[in-house]
Design a protein around this motif. Sequence first.
Motif, PDB file in Angstrom:
ATOM      1  N   GLY A 109     -11.566  -1.441  31.994  1.00  0.00           N
ATOM      2  CA  GLY A 109     -11.276  -0.713  30.758  1.00  0.00           C
ATOM      3  C   GLY A 109      -9.889  -0.100  30.770  1.00  0.00           C
ATOM      4  O   GLY A 109      -9.186  -0.100  29.738  1.00  0.00           O
ATOM      5  N   ILE A 110      -9.478   0.425  31.915  1.00  0.00           N
ATOM      6  CA  ILE A 110      -8.129   0.990  32.040  1.00  0.00           C
ATOM      7  C   ILE A 110      -7.081  -0.088  31.788  1.00  0.00           C
ATOM      8  O   ILE A 110      -6.112   0.119  31.048  1.00  0.00           O
ATOM      9  CB  ILE A 110      -7.938   1.609  33.441  1.00  0.00           C
ATOM     10  CG1 ILE A 110      -8.817   2.856  33.597  1.00  0.00           C
ATOM     11  CG2 ILE A 110      -6.473   1.960  33.682  1.00  0.00           C
ATOM     12  CD1 ILE A 110      -8.868   3.401  35.013  1.00  0.00           C
ATOM     13  N   TYR A 111      -7.279  -1.255  32.386  1.00  0.00           N
ATOM     14  CA  TYR A 111      -6.306  -2.334  32.207  1.00  0.00           C
ATOM     15  C   TYR A 111      -6.255  -2.807  30.755  1.00  0.00           C
ATOM     16  O   TYR A 111      -5.180  -3.066  30.212  1.00  0.00           O
ATOM     17  CB  TYR A 111      -6.636  -3.517  33.127  1.00  0.00           C
ATOM     18  CG  TYR A 111      -6.503  -3.195  34.599  1.00  0.00           C
ATOM     19  CD1 TYR A 111      -5.678  -2.174  35.048  1.00  0.00           C
ATOM     20  CD2 TYR A 111      -7.209  -3.906  35.555  1.00  0.00           C
ATOM     21  CE1 TYR A 111      -5.542  -1.882  36.391  1.00  0.00           C
ATOM     22  CE2 TYR A 111      -7.095  -3.631  36.903  1.00  0.00           C
ATOM     23  CZ  TYR A 111      -6.264  -2.611  37.321  1.00  0.00           C
ATOM     24  OH  TYR A 111      -6.143  -2.327  38.655  1.00  0.00           O
ATOM     25  N   PHE A 112      -7.417  -2.912  30.119  1.00  0.00           N
ATOM     26  CA  PHE A 112      -7.442  -3.310  28.710  1.00  0.00           C
ATOM     27  C   PHE A 112      -6.687  -2.287  27.856  1.00  0.00           C
ATOM     28  O   PHE A 112      -5.965  -2.655  26.924  1.00  0.00           O
ATOM     29  CB  PHE A 112      -8.877  -3.442  28.213  1.00  0.00           C
ATOM     30  CG  PHE A 112      -9.603  -4.670  28.701  1.00  0.00           C
ATOM     31  CD1 PHE A 112      -9.006  -5.918  28.609  1.00  0.00           C
ATOM     32  CD2 PHE A 112     -10.887  -4.583  29.225  1.00  0.00           C
ATOM     33  CE1 PHE A 112      -9.676  -7.066  29.046  1.00  0.00           C
ATOM     34  CE2 PHE A 112     -11.559  -5.712  29.658  1.00  0.00           C
ATOM     35  CZ  PHE A 112     -10.956  -6.958  29.574  1.00  0.00           C
ATOM     36  N   SER A 124     -15.855  -1.939  27.795  1.00  0.00           N
ATOM     37  CA  SER A 124     -15.921  -1.690  29.236  1.00  0.00           C
ATOM     38  C   SER A 124     -16.409  -0.278  29.527  1.00  0.00           C
ATOM     39  O   SER A 124     -17.298  -0.068  30.374  1.00  0.00           O
ATOM     40  CB  SER A 124     -14.545  -1.916  29.876  1.00  0.00           C
ATOM     41  OG  SER A 124     -14.152  -3.265  29.779  1.00  0.00           O
ATOM     42  N   PHE A 125     -15.837   0.712  28.835  1.00  0.00           N
ATOM     43  CA  PHE A 125     -16.232   2.093  29.101  1.00  0.00           C
ATOM     44  C   PHE A 125     -17.647   2.376  28.601  1.00  0.00           C
ATOM     45  O   PHE A 125     -18.378   3.154  29.219  1.00  0.00           O
ATOM     46  CB  PHE A 125     -15.233   3.066  28.476  1.00  0.00           C
ATOM     47  CG  PHE A 125     -13.850   2.949  29.064  1.00  0.00           C
ATOM     48  CD1 PHE A 125     -13.663   2.967  30.434  1.00  0.00           C
ATOM     49  CD2 PHE A 125     -12.739   2.805  28.252  1.00  0.00           C
ATOM     50  CE1 PHE A 125     -12.395   2.850  30.993  1.00  0.00           C
ATOM     51  CE2 PHE A 125     -11.469   2.691  28.789  1.00  0.00           C
ATOM     52  CZ  PHE A 125     -11.298   2.706  30.161  1.00  0.00           C
ATOM     53  N   TYR A 135     -20.933   9.565  34.495  1.00  0.00           N
ATOM     54  CA  TYR A 135     -19.638   9.121  35.034  1.00  0.00           C
ATOM     55  C   TYR A 135     -18.548   9.781  34.191  1.00  0.00           C
ATOM     56  O   TYR A 135     -18.040   9.206  33.243  1.00  0.00           O
ATOM     57  CB  TYR A 135     -19.558   7.599  34.944  1.00  0.00           C
ATOM     58  CG  TYR A 135     -18.522   6.942  35.823  1.00  0.00           C
ATOM     59  CD1 TYR A 135     -17.179   7.291  35.769  1.00  0.00           C
ATOM     60  CD2 TYR A 135     -18.884   5.918  36.685  1.00  0.00           C
ATOM     61  CE1 TYR A 135     -16.240   6.667  36.563  1.00  0.00           C
ATOM     62  CE2 TYR A 135     -17.948   5.271  37.492  1.00  0.00           C
ATOM     63  CZ  TYR A 135     -16.632   5.651  37.422  1.00  0.00           C
ATOM     64  OH  TYR A 135     -15.696   5.028  38.211  1.00  0.00           O
ATOM     65  N   ASP A 136     -18.133  11.004  34.573  1.00  0.00           N
ATOM     66  CA  ASP A 136     -17.287  11.788  33.662  1.00  0.00           C
ATOM     67  C   ASP A 136     -15.901  11.182  33.455  1.00  0.00           C
ATOM     68  O   ASP A 136     -15.317  11.328  32.378  1.00  0.00           O
ATOM     69  CB  ASP A 136     -17.181  13.250  34.100  1.00  0.00           C
ATOM     70  CG  ASP A 136     -16.538  13.429  35.463  1.00  0.00           C
ATOM     71  OD1 ASP A 136     -16.456  12.440  36.210  1.00  0.00           O
ATOM     72  OD2 ASP A 136     -16.128  14.564  35.769  1.00  0.00           O
ATOM     73  N   ASN A 141     -11.245   8.111  30.367  1.00  0.00           N
ATOM     74  CA  ASN A 141     -10.601   6.828  30.125  1.00  0.00           C
ATOM     75  C   ASN A 141     -10.923   6.266  28.744  1.00  0.00           C
ATOM     76  O   ASN A 141     -10.048   5.662  28.107  1.00  0.00           O
ATOM     77  CB  ASN A 141     -10.990   5.844  31.233  1.00  0.00           C
ATOM     78  CG  ASN A 141     -10.409   6.239  32.578  1.00  0.00           C
ATOM     79  OD1 ASN A 141      -9.274   6.691  32.660  1.00  0.00           O
ATOM     80  ND2 ASN A 141     -11.187   6.104  33.642  1.00  0.00           N
ATOM     81  N   ARG A 142     -12.130   6.474  28.277  1.00  0.00           N
ATOM     82  CA  ARG A 142     -12.437   6.043  26.909  1.00  0.00           C
ATOM     83  C   ARG A 142     -11.687   6.910  25.911  1.00  0.00           C
ATOM     84  O   ARG A 142     -11.197   6.420  24.880  1.00  0.00           O
ATOM     85  CB  ARG A 142     -13.941   6.086  26.639  1.00  0.00           C
ATOM     86  CG  ARG A 142     -14.319   5.451  25.293  1.00  0.00           C
ATOM     87  CD  ARG A 142     -15.820   5.374  25.109  1.00  0.00           C
ATOM     88  NE  ARG A 142     -16.425   6.685  24.986  1.00  0.00           N
ATOM     89  CZ  ARG A 142     -17.738   6.886  24.797  1.00  0.00           C
ATOM     90  NH1 ARG A 142     -18.558   5.848  24.744  1.00  0.00           N
ATOM     91  NH2 ARG A 142     -18.230   8.101  24.693  1.00  0.00           N
ATOM     92  N   GLY A 143     -11.560   8.210  26.225  1.00  0.00           N
ATOM     93  CA  GLY A 143     -10.772   9.088  25.368  1.00  0.00           C
ATOM     94  C   GLY A 143      -9.324   8.652  25.293  1.00  0.00           C
ATOM     95  O   GLY A 143      -8.695   8.695  24.222  1.00  0.00           O
TER      96      GLY A 143
END
Length: 295
Positions: A109-112, A124-125, A135-136, A141-143
């Motif tokens: 998700g980070i890479y996307f 992903s997130f 999983y905080d 990362n989604r934010g």
Amino acid sequence: MSGKVRAVLMALIAGSGLLLTGCASKPDNDVQGQLLVAPVLNDYKLEMTLAKLSEILVSAKLTEEQRARFLYERGVIYDRLGLRLMARIQFHEALTIKPDLADAYNFMGIYFTQEGDYESAFESFDSVLELMPDYDYAYLNRGLALYYAGRPQLAVKDMKTFFASDQQDGYRALWLYLTEYDVNATQAMTQLQANRALLPADGWASDIVDYVLGKHNDAELLALAKKQLKQPREYVERLCEAYFYMAKVAEEQQKNHKAAQYLRLALATNIYDFVEYRYARVELANLLKAEQPAE
């Protein structure tokens, strides 16, 4: 996982330092336009660990779950070394073997997000949170994905959840502020002032918050980065963070040339696995794109 294989994995991770908790414009005259120390070089211990993991994956008799975990750990090391493509291949292979590996979804998700593929990042997130609702860092990362996708209201919701998990973490307060700023700048500053009261009286993260609140200037923040260091790499890590948040403040002040220079300095530190390094390139690309004349 057998006791022997588990022991090898834990020894490799501990030895490499992975068991850590875990930020063409013309120059501005007022930019502290220099990298104050040499960029961080790759740790030879990480490279040795990478070689040992590769040997295990080739020669050891592993279960599917063990293979997925070793692939994931090798991906983490590639990521720390700045080899993002290689890391991504490892995470993809790990997920092919073990589709419920939440940590690997988080990295993907980070890479996307960094690539601007926001829909894939959200998927992903969402997968991470379906597998591990607590999983905080998936909320962080989604934010971030929502923030860079231009959906600040939803980003604020995730950042509030992330901040609520540890209200004494200055970095959580900073990211909540940055997302709230895009919704209402005045309210964001007021909220950051309130959240500052929840943070430790001193400490590096608190210093950055004070800088954003206008209590320190650029030179003072860089001087504070030298205080109470525990190991040499920490100073470069702090510079990476300082330059990123200084760039964000400069951007708020509509000093885009200054912001771009600070982002370049953040990237020059080579702290590949810091969130500030990861998104300094995204921020820089957005700044340069905004300066291009409209066709």
